[in-house]
Design a protein around this motif. Structure first.
Motif, PDB file in Angstrom:
ATOM      1  N   GLY A   1     -53.619   2.100  -7.877  1.00  0.00           N
ATOM      2  CA  GLY A   1     -52.738   1.482  -6.978  1.00  0.00           C
ATOM      3  C   GLY A   1     -51.446   1.183  -7.624  1.00  0.00           C
ATOM      4  O   GLY A   1     -50.358   0.906  -7.098  1.00  0.00           O
ATOM      5  N   GLN A   2     -51.419   0.454  -8.744  1.00  0.00           N
ATOM      6  CA  GLN A   2     -50.172   0.150  -9.489  1.00  0.00           C
ATOM      7  C   GLN A   2     -49.337   1.329  -9.619  1.00  0.00           C
ATOM      8  O   GLN A   2     -48.311   1.475  -9.854  1.00  0.00           O
ATOM      9  CB  GLN A   2     -50.466  -0.550 -10.814  1.00  0.00           C
TER      10      GLN A   2
ATOM     11  N   SER B   1     -56.186  -3.777 -15.079  1.00  0.00           N
ATOM     12  CA  SER B   1     -55.486  -4.103 -14.087  1.00  0.00           C
ATOM     13  C   SER B   1     -55.330  -5.524 -13.341  1.00  0.00           C
ATOM     14  O   SER B   1     -54.383  -5.977 -12.920  1.00  0.00           O
ATOM     15  CB  SER B   1     -55.656  -3.092 -12.749  1.00  0.00           C
TER      16      SER B   1
ATOM     17  N   ASP C   1     -49.282   4.323  -8.081  1.00  0.00           N
ATOM     18  CA  ASP C   1     -48.761   4.705  -7.148  1.00  0.00           C
ATOM     19  C   ASP C   1     -47.600   3.837  -6.374  1.00  0.00           C
ATOM     20  O   ASP C   1     -46.684   4.413  -5.937  1.00  0.00           O
ATOM     21  CB  ASP C   1     -49.719   4.742  -5.852  1.00  0.00           C
ATOM     22  N   TRP C   2     -47.778   2.539  -6.661  1.00  0.00           N
ATOM     23  CA  TRP C   2     -46.597   1.751  -6.182  1.00  0.00           C
ATOM     24  C   TRP C   2     -45.331   1.400  -6.983  1.00  0.00           C
ATOM     25  O   TRP C   2     -44.509   1.079  -6.544  1.00  0.00           O
ATOM     26  CB  TRP C   2     -47.333   0.383  -6.015  1.00  0.00           C
TER      27      TRP C   2
ATOM     28  N   SER D   1     -51.933  -7.521 -12.883  1.00  0.00           N
ATOM     29  CA  SER D   1     -51.702  -8.077 -11.737  1.00  0.00           C
ATOM     30  C   SER D   1     -51.571  -9.593 -11.937  1.00  0.00           C
ATOM     31  O   SER D   1     -50.841 -10.369 -11.349  1.00  0.00           O
ATOM     32  CB  SER D   1     -52.472  -7.588 -10.552  1.00  0.00           C
TER      33      SER D   1
ATOM     34  N   THR E   1     -46.303 -10.289  -6.610  1.00  0.00           N
ATOM     35  CA  THR E   1     -47.607  -9.608  -6.311  1.00  0.00           C
ATOM     36  C   THR E   1     -47.439  -8.103  -6.321  1.00  0.00           C
ATOM     37  O   THR E   1     -46.704  -7.467  -5.633  1.00  0.00           O
ATOM     38  CB  THR E   1     -47.717 -10.079  -5.089  1.00  0.00           C
ATOM     39  N   ILE E   2     -48.233  -7.538  -7.229  1.00  0.00           N
ATOM     40  CA  ILE E   2     -48.449  -6.132  -7.340  1.00  0.00           C
ATOM     41  C   ILE E   2     -49.944  -5.576  -6.997  1.00  0.00           C
ATOM     42  O   ILE E   2     -50.882  -6.546  -6.799  1.00  0.00           O
ATOM     43  CB  ILE E   2     -48.158  -5.600  -8.677  1.00  0.00           C
ATOM     44  N   PRO E   3     -50.018  -4.393  -6.852  1.00  0.00           N
ATOM     45  CA  PRO E   3     -51.413  -3.992  -6.251  1.00  0.00           C
ATOM     46  C   PRO E   3     -52.488  -4.355  -7.345  1.00  0.00           C
ATOM     47  O   PRO E   3     -52.174  -4.614  -8.557  1.00  0.00           O
ATOM     48  CB  PRO E   3     -51.297  -2.477  -6.297  1.00  0.00           C
ATOM     49  N   ARG E   4     -53.805  -4.371  -7.109  1.00  0.00           N
ATOM     50  CA  ARG E   4     -54.642  -5.003  -7.903  1.00  0.00           C
ATOM     51  C   ARG E   4     -55.495  -3.827  -8.866  1.00  0.00           C
ATOM     52  O   ARG E   4     -55.858  -4.029 -10.082  1.00  0.00           O
ATOM     53  CB  ARG E   4     -56.068  -5.460  -7.203  1.00  0.00           C
ATOM     54  N   THR E   5     -55.225  -2.690  -8.425  1.00  0.00           N
ATOM     55  CA  THR E   5     -55.988  -1.529  -9.197  1.00  0.00           C
ATOM     56  C   THR E   5     -55.014  -0.885 -10.072  1.00  0.00           C
ATOM     57  O   THR E   5     -53.776  -0.594  -9.917  1.00  0.00           O
ATOM     58  CB  THR E   5     -56.929  -0.545  -8.596  1.00  0.00           C
TER      59      THR E   5
END
Length: 158
Positions: free
Chosen positions: A78-79, A58, A81-82, A62, A71-75
């Protein structure tokens, strides 16, 4: 001189087609792929998120998207879910491919960047550096799904 006047519209039309093709290739997703591709061979580092430190899965996705201005989530979870869910047939360069060490119904634990032409770029594990693999050759029994960066996160053009 008449011959030049007849060629001018054809040359202009060709130039527009070439320019349109070049512009379509310059999408944020393609830019993210090219940045990730430039990191092939960089060492795997758990928690790593830069070329200097190395990358985990990740961290690579990212970082690559960040280089493309998004900018995207770090994990990986998280990616997952986003992002917006898409099907395999909808995959485009820059989309994310998600896996779980627990199988297709498990919590997301790995992410790769779809590079186009049936390939992914990812930081797989500590025994190998960032690499490009065939989508169908990597951990298919643990595939969770595919995600696309939301349009609202894309840079504004203009």
């Amino acid at each position: 001189m008449t011959r030049r006047l007849r060629l001018a519209p054809a040359v202009a039309a060709l130039a527009l087609l070439v320019l349109a093709g070049a512009l379509s290739a310059c999408t944020p997703g393609n830019a993210a792929v090219e940045h990730a591709r430039g990191q092939i061979g960089t060492r795997y580092t758990y928690g790593g998120s830069t070329p200097k430190s190395g990358f985990d899965c990740s961290g690579l996705t990212s970082w690559a998207w960040g280089q493309a201005g998004v900018t995207i989530p770090r994990t990986s979870s998280g990616q997952f879910d986003w992002t917006d869910r898409i099907s395999r047939s909808q995959l485009q360069p820059g989309d994310l491919v998600f896996y779980s060490s627990s199988g297709p119904g498990g919590r997301v634990s790995h992410v790769a960047l779809y590079a186009g032409d049936g390939t992914i770029i990812h930081a797989r594990n500590s025994s190998m550096p960032v690499r490009e693999d065939r989508l169908d050759s990597y951990w298919t029994s643990n595939l969770v799904g595919y995600g696309r960066i939301p349009a609202s996160a894309m840079p504004r053009s203009g």
